[in-house]
Design a protein around this motif. Sequence first.
Motif, PDB file in Angstrom:
ATOM      1  N   VAL A  74       0.835  -1.205   0.000  1.00 15.25           N
ATOM      2  CA  VAL A  74       0.000   0.000   0.000  1.00 15.25           C
ATOM      3  C   VAL A  74       0.866   1.250   0.000  1.00 15.25           C
ATOM      4  O   VAL A  74       0.560   2.248  -0.680  1.00 15.25           O
ATOM      5  CB  VAL A  74      -0.946  -0.029   1.226  1.00 15.25           C
ATOM      6  N   GLU A  75       1.970   1.223   0.736  1.00 12.65           N
ATOM      7  CA  GLU A  75       2.851   2.384   0.810  1.00 12.65           C
ATOM      8  C   GLU A  75       3.486   2.686  -0.551  1.00 12.65           C
ATOM      9  O   GLU A  75       3.611   3.863  -0.941  1.00 12.65           O
ATOM     10  CB  GLU A  75       3.955   2.154   1.850  1.00 12.65           C
ATOM     11  N   GLN A  76       3.874   1.647  -1.277  1.00 10.66           N
ATOM     12  CA  GLN A  76       4.458   1.853  -2.600  1.00 10.66           C
ATOM     13  C   GLN A  76       3.453   2.473  -3.571  1.00 10.66           C
ATOM     14  O   GLN A  76       3.782   3.371  -4.344  1.00 10.66           O
ATOM     15  CB  GLN A  76       4.966   0.513  -3.158  1.00 10.66           C
ATOM     16  N   ALA A  77       2.202   1.986  -3.512  1.00 15.92           N
ATOM     17  CA  ALA A  77       1.170   2.533  -4.393  1.00 15.92           C
ATOM     18  C   ALA A  77       0.876   3.991  -4.052  1.00 15.92           C
ATOM     19  O   ALA A  77       0.684   4.833  -4.949  1.00 15.92           O
ATOM     20  CB  ALA A  77      -0.098   1.689  -4.285  1.00 15.92           C
ATOM     21  N   GLN A  78       0.866   4.315  -2.765  1.00 14.67           N
ATOM     22  CA  GLN A  78       0.600   5.693  -2.346  1.00 14.67           C
ATOM     23  C   GLN A  78       1.730   6.619  -2.792  1.00 14.67           C
ATOM     24  O   GLN A  78       1.481   7.735  -3.271  1.00 14.67           O
ATOM     25  CB  GLN A  78       0.425   5.741  -0.827  1.00 14.67           C
ATOM     26  N   GLU A  79       2.954   6.182  -2.647  1.00 15.41           N
ATOM     27  CA  GLU A  79       4.097   6.997  -3.079  1.00 15.41           C
ATOM     28  C   GLU A  79       4.082   7.218  -4.591  1.00 15.41           C
ATOM     29  O   GLU A  79       4.371   8.319  -5.078  1.00 15.41           O
ATOM     30  CB  GLU A  79       5.402   6.329  -2.653  1.00 15.41           C
ATOM     31  N   VAL A  92      -6.003   4.180   0.027  1.00 14.39           N
ATOM     32  CA  VAL A  92      -5.356   3.094  -0.686  1.00 14.39           C
ATOM     33  C   VAL A  92      -5.485   1.843   0.174  1.00 14.39           C
ATOM     34  O   VAL A  92      -5.179   1.875   1.368  1.00 14.39           O
ATOM     35  CB  VAL A  92      -3.863   3.380  -0.955  1.00 14.39           C
ATOM     36  N   GLN A  93      -5.920   0.735  -0.423  1.00 14.72           N
ATOM     37  CA  GLN A  93      -6.083  -0.485   0.339  1.00 14.72           C
ATOM     38  C   GLN A  93      -5.859  -1.705  -0.546  1.00 14.72           C
ATOM     39  O   GLN A  93      -6.013  -1.638  -1.767  1.00 14.72           O
ATOM     40  CB  GLN A  93      -7.470  -0.566   0.977  1.00 14.72           C
ATOM     41  N   THR A  94      -5.498  -2.808   0.114  1.00 14.24           N
ATOM     42  CA  THR A  94      -5.338  -4.086  -0.575  1.00 14.24           C
ATOM     43  C   THR A  94      -6.631  -4.878  -0.450  1.00 14.24           C
ATOM     44  O   THR A  94      -7.184  -5.001   0.650  1.00 14.24           O
ATOM     45  CB  THR A  94      -4.181  -4.888   0.023  1.00 14.24           C
ATOM     46  N   VAL A  95      -7.113  -5.429  -1.560  1.00 14.87           N
ATOM     47  CA  VAL A  95      -8.358  -6.190  -1.578  1.00 14.87           C
ATOM     48  C   VAL A  95      -8.041  -7.595  -2.062  1.00 14.87           C
ATOM     49  O   VAL A  95      -7.407  -7.780  -3.099  1.00 14.87           O
ATOM     50  CB  VAL A  95      -9.402  -5.529  -2.498  1.00 14.87           C
ATOM     51  N   GLY A  96      -8.490  -8.603  -1.297  1.00 16.06           N
ATOM     52  CA  GLY A  96      -8.252  -9.988  -1.676  1.00 16.06           C
ATOM     53  C   GLY A  96      -6.919 -10.500  -1.166  1.00 16.06           C
ATOM     54  O   GLY A  96      -6.137  -9.779  -0.529  1.00 16.06           O
ATOM     55  N   ALA A 101      -5.153 -10.870  -5.357  1.00 16.75           N
ATOM     56  CA  ALA A 101      -5.144  -9.611  -4.609  1.00 16.75           C
ATOM     57  C   ALA A 101      -4.943  -8.425  -5.555  1.00 16.75           C
ATOM     58  O   ALA A 101      -4.221  -8.511  -6.546  1.00 16.75           O
ATOM     59  CB  ALA A 101      -4.047  -9.641  -3.555  1.00 16.75           C
ATOM     60  N   THR A 102      -5.613  -7.321  -5.224  1.00 15.17           N
ATOM     61  CA  THR A 102      -5.494  -6.091  -6.014  1.00 15.17           C
ATOM     62  C   THR A 102      -5.277  -4.900  -5.098  1.00 15.17           C
ATOM     63  O   THR A 102      -5.573  -4.967  -3.899  1.00 15.17           O
ATOM     64  CB  THR A 102      -6.757  -5.844  -6.861  1.00 15.17           C
ATOM     65  N   ILE A 103      -4.770  -3.824  -5.670  1.00 15.53           N
ATOM     66  CA  ILE A 103      -4.601  -2.561  -4.960  1.00 15.53           C
ATOM     67  C   ILE A 103      -5.664  -1.592  -5.481  1.00 15.53           C
ATOM     68  O   ILE A 103      -5.777  -1.377  -6.695  1.00 15.53           O
ATOM     69  CB  ILE A 103      -3.207  -1.950  -5.194  1.00 15.53           C
ATOM     70  N   GLN A 104      -6.453  -1.031  -4.559  1.00  7.92           N
ATOM     71  CA  GLN A 104      -7.470  -0.048  -4.927  1.00  7.92           C
ATOM     72  C   GLN A 104      -7.044   1.326  -4.437  1.00  7.92           C
ATOM     73  O   GLN A 104      -6.708   1.490  -3.253  1.00  7.92           O
ATOM     74  CB  GLN A 104      -8.830  -0.415  -4.345  1.00  7.92           C
ATOM     75  N   ILE A 105      -7.057   2.281  -5.345  1.00  8.57           N
ATOM     76  CA  ILE A 105      -6.683   3.658  -5.021  1.00  8.57           C
ATOM     77  C   ILE A 105      -7.896   4.542  -5.287  1.00  8.57           C
ATOM     78  O   ILE A 105      -8.457   4.511  -6.387  1.00  8.57           O
ATOM     79  CB  ILE A 105      -5.492   4.141  -5.867  1.00  8.57           C
ATOM     80  N   ARG A 106      -8.311   5.312  -4.279  1.00 11.37           N
ATOM     81  CA  ARG A 106      -9.432   6.239  -4.447  1.00 11.37           C
ATOM     82  C   ARG A 106      -8.940   7.663  -4.261  1.00 11.37           C
ATOM     83  O   ARG A 106      -8.146   7.948  -3.370  1.00 11.37           O
ATOM     84  CB  ARG A 106     -10.540   5.916  -3.456  1.00 11.37           C
TER      85      ARG A 106
END
Length: 401
Positions: A74-79, A92-96, A101-106
Amino acid sequence: MSEPKKLGIFQRLYVGNGAFDIIGKRKRWYAIFGLVLLVCVLSIVLRGFNLGIDFTGGTRVQLPAQSSAGTITVEQAQESFTKALGEDPTAVQTVGTGESATIQIRSETLDADQVAELKAGLNEDLQPTGGVQAISDSAVSASWGGAITTQALIALAVFFVAVMIFLALYFELSMAIAALVAVVHDVVITAGIYSLVGFEVSPATVIGLLTILGFSLYDTVVVFDKVKENTRGLLGLTRRTYGEAANLAVNQTLMRSINTSLIALLPVLGLLAIGVGLLGVGTLKDLALVQLAGMAVGALSSIYIATPVAVDLKMRDARYKAQAARVRARRENLARKAAAGEAGVLAETTADESILVESSDDEALQAELRREKALTAAAGAPSRTAKSADSRRRPTGKKHR
């Protein structure tokens, strides 16, 4: 004479003999829950709610959590998001779990150019499995969340009206008002918990909030049904007041309320653990959180709010005030007899109080006890209607073969 053995707290819960003075100390519960209610209302007014993307509108970006270098955090996706657009995402959260598993960014609403730039940046920094084609986006309109809220408020109003009508017909108006007060109390405190903790409010939260209303009402109806049974014919009796009969009803259903609440909360805790710890599904988390808070508050309100409020409303009736005065007068009369040595003995029945045990030669009390038992037996026995042939039959003095 040896002193009677004092019962422990679990024994008193199981026996349900009125050992816990809940109704008599109702002002204390009003003060405690009133303070909690005030804090929740202030938080709702001053802090507000952490509304999700479905209510505020925005853009949702989703990408695989697996890459050639390993698992994307999650930290990598946010950065990467901040690097690409120069601002932080909303959530930002991990789903599954596992390969799915996927990364969801809102985030706030992004235009086409920003979305394309974000996808390119995420693909370059994180290198998700499937490349840039595996990164999807969707726009969410705030009007959809507003429509959900409107429908939920309409459903809530209809629910309150239906509850008032049903309880007023099945029980009486004072109990209907008390149940409504308890339900409103549950809704406000649950909403206040979300405001205080900062949980995100999603459509699943609204749905969960509506589901807890039925649980709270069910527990209250169970207690009220016992109150109705204990207070049948009470105006003609002087053994106990309406408040004491209601307190006995709460004690008799207390163990059942605790067991029901615990059993109901266990699957909710399991749903929360699975939704957050294993699957990482935000919808399950939102649904479980509101149910966990609402069920716990609903169980407490059925005991400490609904029945005490019903007693206060009922005691505004002059008939029940007069009946309570007759109860006090009879007890004072028995106390004088006991003090004079004519009748009555004192027996310690609980750890912190003793009550007057009437003597066996008090004919008035014995008659009242027999009447009370008869009323209780009649309440649980089905009525029987004589057959028309039996009602027309007259004794003739002849034997029938």
